[in-house]
Design an enzyme around this catalytic site. Structure first.
Site, PDB file in Angstrom:
ATOM      1  N   HIS A  72       0.841  -1.192   0.000  1.00 21.90           N
ATOM      2  CA  HIS A  72       0.000   0.000   0.000  1.00 21.90           C
ATOM      3  C   HIS A  72       0.876   1.242   0.000  1.00 21.90           C
ATOM      4  CE1 HIS A  72      -4.102  -1.702   1.505  1.00 21.90           C
ATOM      5  NE2 HIS A  72      -3.633  -2.335   0.458  1.00 21.90           N
ATOM      6  N   PRO A 328      -5.936   0.442  18.367  1.00 21.66           N
ATOM      7  CA  PRO A 328      -5.599  -0.067  17.039  1.00 21.66           C
ATOM      8  C   PRO A 328      -5.653   0.947  15.918  1.00 21.66           C
ATOM      9  CG  PRO A 328      -7.817  -0.737  17.659  1.00 21.66           C
ATOM     10  CD  PRO A 328      -7.218  -0.098  18.870  1.00 21.66           C
TER      11      PRO A 328
END
Length: 427
Positions: A72, A328
């Site tokens: 990515h 997270p």
């Protein structure tokens, strides 16, 4: 039993440390309380910083990662029905990130360890670390129905937030810092092609949403995925009938998350409600459609930040979730664990080759610098993107101002990109 380094925990941190030490000629033993099947199905983080990828290559454990991991170039921020791409290579001098599930990393490391060594004992429950201040610390553990001892030169506590290694620090030898966030994540796994090429972080009217994905399941390594979240975060409630989903090989997988109140029951979120809320939070004034499909797993996970200082007592050294947890949102948990292990392995290898303890003596201080910076970044991302339950209109406008600064300022965007893609190991 006797070894140079006793490693408590057979997750990615413990397994990677064992692999690095083995390749340097240092003997060690890994004690894992769970079964191999459980460890290889335990789904956690999936975004790998460039430094994490490098560490796995250094360990000779990146063949499948290289072949199957998704590279990515950045992330997309969505707010006020707009989309903004944060391009990592142009902002960081070429850095990228890679999507590859933690469960696949564990499978790769377990397979290598069982073939090449060093010893890996499953269903070996560590009970206590004794005499960590001495030059021969001992790990008591239970394996095959009887209690045994492992005498070591050093002990690495890689056994997570709920492990026993941190308990070996005597009273007054350490201090913990923690924060509970006033919201949770509803995570879902869906058998549908992702609706995006890169991760989407969205601040919608109803709260935060994240669109992520997993590479298609390997034909040679079929896996069972669990819609849980990064390691160390306690799962509060699982959907009882959809906890584990067996996925056919080659199937594209979407993983999506919604901000929900603490105490949410997954049963209160039928599939249609999940998709409708995701579509609303991802909505933009452009031609874009959220792909919908069968949801195979749901769970609700609470969010916390936690840091234990120091990360060393005597010859006991903590790594990964045993020492720290981050929310997270910044995708730092697994990457911080790998960073710890790289520093720890270097220190043990330097001692083995030269007799110097200089790197080991600086282990805790060096790691904690990075841990606190990652904690700050994760906290900033979390508070910027999540609806605050007790917030007012002023708080709402401040969140938007922070997002506008990132999308309008190359300096601010570069800071986000640098932290997300991974700070240098020296920090």
């Amino acid at each position: 039993m006797r070894t140079t380094v006793g490693i408590i925990g057979g997750g990615p941190a413990g397994l990677l440390l064992a692999r690095l030490l083995h390749r340097a000629g240092i003997d060690c033993v890994v004690l894992e309380a769970r079964t191999r099947e459980y460890v290889e199905q335990r789904q956690r983080a999936g975004m790998l910083e460039q430094g994490t990828v490098h560490a796995l290559r250094e360990a000779g454990a990146a063949e499948r990662l290289t072949a199957e991991g998704l590279v990515h170039q950045g992330i997309e921020l969505r707010f006020d029905r707009e989309r903004h791409h944060i391009d990592f290579p142009s902002l960081t001098g070429g850095r990228t990130v890679r999507i590859y599930a933690q469960t696949e990393i564990v499978k790769d490391l377990v397979a290598l360890q069982l073939v090449e060594g060093p010893p890996l004992l499953f269903q070996a429950e560590a009970l206590a670390v004794e005499k960590p201040e001495s030059d021969r610390p001992v790990v008591r553990f239970r394996h095959e129905g009887r209690e045994q001892t492992l005498t070591c030169d050093w002990v690495a506590g890689c056994d997570g937030f709920h492990g026993i290694a941190r308990d070996a620090f005597p009273a007054g030898a350490g201090r913990s810092y923690g924060h509970e966030y006033p919201y949770s994540w509803l995570g879902v796994l869906a058998e549908v092609p992702p609706s995006c090429d890169e991760l989407i972080y969205a601040r919608g009217d109803g709260g935060f949403a994240l669109h992520s994905m997993r590479p298609p399941v390997s034909r040679h390594h079929p896996s069972k995925e669990v819609a849980s979240l990064p390691s160390g975060l306690p799962v509060s409630r699982h959907h009882p009938s959809k906890e584990v989903a067996s996925l056919p090989s080659g199937l594209p997988v979407s993983r999506l998350y919604l901000q929900v109140p603490n105490g949410t029951d997954p049963d209160d979120w039928p599939d249609d409600r999940v998709w409708d809320e995701l579509a609303a939070r991802f909505a933009i004034d452009a031609d874009w459609t959220l792909n919908r499909g069968p949801i195979t797993a749901k769970s609700v996970t609470s969010m916390r930040g936690y840091v234990h200082e120091p990360m060393r007592h005597g010859r006991l050294l903590l790594a990964g979730d045993a020492a720290h947890i981050v929310p997270p949102t910044g995708a730092k948990g697994l990457n911080l664990a790998v960073s710890d292990v790289r520093v720890l392995a270097r220190g043990l290898i330097e001692l083995h080759r030269t007799g110097s303890t200089q790197l080991l003596d600086g282990y805790s201080e060096l790691c904690l610098q990075r841990v606190w910076q990652a904690s700050r970044f994760s906290d900033d991302m979390t508070k910027m993107l999540h609806a605050q339950p007790d917030g007012d209109a002023f708080d709402d406008r401040m969140q938007l101002a922070r997002l506008r600064r990132i999308t309008a300022s190359r300096h601010a965007a570069a800071e986000l990109a640098a932290n997300y893609s991974g700070l240098p190991l020296s920090l």
